[in-house]
Design a protein around this motif. Structure first.
Motif, PDB file in Angstrom:
ATOM      1  N   ILE A   1       0.827  -1.324  -0.270  1.00  0.00           N
ATOM      2  CA  ILE A   1       0.028  -0.215   0.190  1.00  0.00           C
ATOM      3  C   ILE A   1       0.887   1.083   0.081  1.00  0.00           C
ATOM      4  O   ILE A   1       1.839   1.135   0.765  1.00  0.00           O
ATOM      5  CB  ILE A   1      -0.851   0.061   1.248  1.00  0.00           C
ATOM      6  N   LYS A   2       0.478   2.151  -0.973  1.00  0.00           N
ATOM      7  CA  LYS A   2       1.382   3.367  -1.050  1.00  0.00           C
ATOM      8  C   LYS A   2       0.222   4.466  -0.991  1.00  0.00           C
ATOM      9  O   LYS A   2      -0.975   4.341  -1.218  1.00  0.00           O
ATOM     10  CB  LYS A   2       2.171   3.508  -2.201  1.00  0.00           C
ATOM     11  N   GLU A   3       0.595   5.953  -0.833  1.00  0.00           N
ATOM     12  CA  GLU A   3       0.174   6.993  -0.986  1.00  0.00           C
ATOM     13  C   GLU A   3      -1.238   6.932  -0.135  1.00  0.00           C
ATOM     14  O   GLU A   3      -2.275   7.324  -0.614  1.00  0.00           O
ATOM     15  CB  GLU A   3      -0.085   7.523  -2.574  1.00  0.00           C
ATOM     16  N   LEU A   4      -1.226   6.554   1.075  1.00  0.00           N
ATOM     17  CA  LEU A   4      -2.463   6.330   1.930  1.00  0.00           C
ATOM     18  C   LEU A   4      -2.856   7.727   2.347  1.00  0.00           C
ATOM     19  O   LEU A   4      -2.190   8.493   2.992  1.00  0.00           O
ATOM     20  CB  LEU A   4      -1.909   5.492   3.074  1.00  0.00           C
ATOM     21  N   ILE A   5      -4.042   8.116   2.006  1.00  0.00           N
ATOM     22  CA  ILE A   5      -4.552   9.472   2.512  1.00  0.00           C
ATOM     23  C   ILE A   5      -6.009   9.336   3.347  1.00  0.00           C
ATOM     24  O   ILE A   5      -6.680   8.585   2.743  1.00  0.00           O
ATOM     25  CB  ILE A   5      -4.582  10.473   1.410  1.00  0.00           C
ATOM     26  N   LEU A   6      -5.871   9.896   4.390  1.00  0.00           N
ATOM     27  CA  LEU A   6      -7.077   9.961   5.149  1.00  0.00           C
ATOM     28  C   LEU A   6      -7.706  11.339   5.406  1.00  0.00           C
ATOM     29  O   LEU A   6      -7.101  12.032   5.750  1.00  0.00           O
ATOM     30  CB  LEU A   6      -6.931   9.126   6.639  1.00  0.00           C
ATOM     31  N   ASP A   7      -8.860  11.363   4.909  1.00  0.00           N
ATOM     32  CA  ASP A   7      -9.481  12.696   5.444  1.00  0.00           C
ATOM     33  C   ASP A   7     -10.521  12.499   6.401  1.00  0.00           C
ATOM     34  O   ASP A   7     -11.602  12.015   6.530  1.00  0.00           O
ATOM     35  CB  ASP A   7     -10.635  13.101   3.996  1.00  0.00           C
ATOM     36  N   ARG A   8     -10.055  12.872   7.763  1.00  0.00           N
ATOM     37  CA  ARG A   8     -10.685  12.561   8.876  1.00  0.00           C
ATOM     38  C   ARG A   8     -12.040  13.248   9.086  1.00  0.00           C
ATOM     39  O   ARG A   8     -12.231  14.390   8.761  1.00  0.00           O
ATOM     40  CB  ARG A   8      -9.904  12.786  10.108  1.00  0.00           C
ATOM     41  N   ALA A   9     -12.803  12.678   9.870  1.00  0.00           N
ATOM     42  CA  ALA A   9     -14.399  13.234   9.980  1.00  0.00           C
ATOM     43  C   ALA A   9     -14.754  12.996  11.622  1.00  0.00           C
ATOM     44  O   ALA A   9     -14.326  11.821  12.171  1.00  0.00           O
ATOM     45  CB  ALA A   9     -15.328  12.993   9.205  1.00  0.00           C
ATOM     46  N   ASN A  10     -15.444  13.815  12.198  1.00  0.00           N
ATOM     47  CA  ASN A  10     -15.999  13.479  13.638  1.00  0.00           C
ATOM     48  C   ASN A  10     -17.372  13.343  13.524  1.00  0.00           C
ATOM     49  O   ASN A  10     -17.975  12.828  14.663  1.00  0.00           O
ATOM     50  CB  ASN A  10     -15.631  14.790  14.372  1.00  0.00           C
ATOM     51  N   ASN A  11     -18.053  12.967  12.386  1.00  0.00           N
ATOM     52  CA  ASN A  11     -19.289  12.477  12.265  1.00  0.00           C
ATOM     53  C   ASN A  11     -19.322  11.036  12.364  1.00  0.00           C
ATOM     54  O   ASN A  11     -18.915  10.357  11.252  1.00  0.00           O
ATOM     55  CB  ASN A  11     -19.990  13.226  11.075  1.00  0.00           C
ATOM     56  N   PHE A  12     -19.956  10.393  13.228  1.00  0.00           N
ATOM     57  CA  PHE A  12     -20.131   8.956  13.345  1.00  0.00           C
ATOM     58  C   PHE A  12     -21.467   8.369  13.693  1.00  0.00           C
ATOM     59  O   PHE A  12     -22.295   9.270  14.218  1.00  0.00           O
ATOM     60  CB  PHE A  12     -19.036   8.393  14.478  1.00  0.00           C
ATOM     61  N   SER A  13     -21.929   7.472  13.171  1.00  0.00           N
ATOM     62  CA  SER A  13     -23.354   6.890  13.389  1.00  0.00           C
ATOM     63  C   SER A  13     -23.204   5.360  13.484  1.00  0.00           C
ATOM     64  O   SER A  13     -22.286   4.646  12.988  1.00  0.00           O
ATOM     65  CB  SER A  13     -24.061   7.294  12.465  1.00  0.00           C
ATOM     66  N   MET A  14     -24.401   4.729  14.179  1.00  0.00           N
ATOM     67  CA  MET A  14     -24.251   3.410  14.077  1.00  0.00           C
ATOM     68  C   MET A  14     -25.058   2.952  13.130  1.00  0.00           C
ATOM     69  O   MET A  14     -26.009   3.333  12.513  1.00  0.00           O
ATOM     70  CB  MET A  14     -25.043   2.997  15.465  1.00  0.00           C
ATOM     71  N   GLY A  15     -24.601   1.651  12.433  1.00  0.00           N
ATOM     72  CA  GLY A  15     -25.206   1.035  11.365  1.00  0.00           C
ATOM     73  C   GLY A  15     -25.230  -0.572  11.612  1.00  0.00           C
ATOM     74  O   GLY A  15     -24.456  -0.941  12.170  1.00  0.00           O
ATOM     75  N   SER A  16     -26.317  -0.985  10.920  1.00  0.00           N
ATOM     76  CA  SER A  16     -26.369  -2.551  11.125  1.00  0.00           C
ATOM     77  C   SER A  16     -25.730  -3.154   9.953  1.00  0.00           C
ATOM     78  O   SER A  16     -25.835  -2.586   8.866  1.00  0.00           O
ATOM     79  CB  SER A  16     -27.712  -2.918  10.938  1.00  0.00           C
ATOM     80  N   MET A  17     -24.796  -4.081  10.185  1.00  0.00           N
ATOM     81  CA  MET A  17     -24.050  -4.840   9.288  1.00  0.00           C
ATOM     82  C   MET A  17     -24.497  -6.344   9.542  1.00  0.00           C
ATOM     83  O   MET A  17     -24.767  -6.947  10.454  1.00  0.00           O
ATOM     84  CB  MET A  17     -22.431  -4.779   9.399  1.00  0.00           C
TER      85      MET A  17
END
Length: 354
Positions: A24-40
């Motif tokens: 894996i190369k060029e790993l970029i994360l655009d962080r966010a503070n919005n989280f929610s629960m979801g059913s998987m």
């Protein structure tokens, strides 16, 4: 979320573990503070689905490039395994995951693919390779997917010189056996970088794909409920088919509770069907009210229209019929017992009289 110490910890954990995968190369994360629960829905080795609550971002993104050597591709590509041959899809892949309101959507681009590449097979290849690498790490990051894939499509970008003709449709979907081909055509006088065109194309379809896969997850959860009820009905049928005195006692004293349990589960499932129809229809309405066009509105509507009401009613009728037969059998048993007790009492009275 607690185990990751908030949103920053969630993204940091992913960054650390993906960073340990050497390809894996060029790993970029655009962080966010919005989280929610979801059913998987997690499927076990027996094909049984288990519902889990998973917390994930509703905004932000993760992107990286990944190299998968040709010598190991056949091992990880399900299409190659099924066909017994290698697919030429290149060795470099760009992976972009967008976290949206209804759930994440991942795009996989074949970076150095030869002409005529079956690009959709790259999704399966990258998925299985990443799963293998994450399992080797033994960490906390796990790859969850919606599957089997509800439909397949290859997306392509095409550029043409000059201004767009007035009647020209820039989005064309070519129906094909197995895979649709969706082409985004950009007319431009000034050259716009391909990377920007790619981002535009992804933005056009991201929200509807996010909703589409939520609808698929919802359908799978309701399907699992239906399957569970059907299994319970099989148990009830087995009770009624058991012969001999053992079968009589099972029907008279155990099957009633099982039948009531099944009918209550069916009533709950019927209510879930009605709620899903109402909620999903509203979600599609809200999406249609947003700017832009929906490319796969028909597929969204197909998921909304999927209903298990007919199957649930058939199961309820079967359970009710078996319970009705058990009630009649119980009444006959009580009447027979009363007759025997009456005859015995008469015989005792006769003996006393003598």
């Amino acid at each position: 979320m607690d185990q990751f110490k908030g949103a920053d910890g969630w993204f940091k954990t992913i960054e650390d573990e993906l960073g340990q995968i050497g390809t894996i190369k060029e790993l970029i994360l655009d962080r966010a503070n919005n989280f929610s629960m979801g059913s998987m829905r997690r499927v076990d080795d027996n094909g049984i689905g288990q519902i889990e609550e998973v917390e994930q971002p509703t905004r932000g993104s993760i992107s990286f490039t990944i190299s998968i050597p040709e010598r190991i591709q056949q091992k990880f590509n399900p299409y190659s395994v099924a066909a017994g041959r290698k697919y030429e899809i290149g060795t470099e892949f760009q992976v972009d995951t967008r976290y949206l309101f209804h759930g994440p959507v991942t795009f996989v681009e074949c970076v150095n693919a030869p002409p005529g590449t079956l690009a959709s097979s790259a999704v399966a290849l990258v998925r299985e390779y990443l799963r293998s690498e994450l399992q080797k790490l033994g960490g906390t990051v796990e790859l969850l997917v919606v599957g089997p894939s509800p439909f397949h499509a290859d997306f392509r970008i095409k550029t043409m010189p000059g201004a767009k003709p007035e009647e020209f449709d820039p989005i064309n979907i070519q129906k094909a056996r197995g895979f649709d081909i969706c082409t985004f055509t950009f007319h431009q006088e000034a050259g716009i970088p391909l990377e920007i065109l790619k981002r535009i194309s992804q933005s056009i379809i991201s929200d509807e794909f996010s909703l589409y896969y939520e609808l698929v997850r919802d359908r799978e959860i309701r399907s699992d409920q239906l399957q569970g009820i059907a299994i319970d009905l099989d148990i009830l049928v087995d009770m009624h088919q058991t012969r001999g005195i053992k079968g009589v006692f099972r029907r008279l004293f155990r099957s009633s509770h099982k039948a009531r349990e099944i009918i209550l589960d069916i009533l709950t499932a019927e209510a879930a069907e009605a709620n899903a129809k109402r909620s999903n229809t509203q979600q599609l309405k809200e999406l249609k009210e947003q700017p832009g066009r929906l490319i796969y509105q028909d597929k969204l509507q197909d998921q909304i229209d999927t209903s298990f009401i007919t199957e649930l009613r058939a199961l309820k009728e079967s359970a009710s019929m078996l319970e009705s037969g058990r009630t009649k059998e119980f009444e006959v048993a009580v009447l027979s017992l009363a007759t025997l007790l009456g005859a015995a009492s008469g015989a005792v009275a006769s003996l006393i009289a003598k």
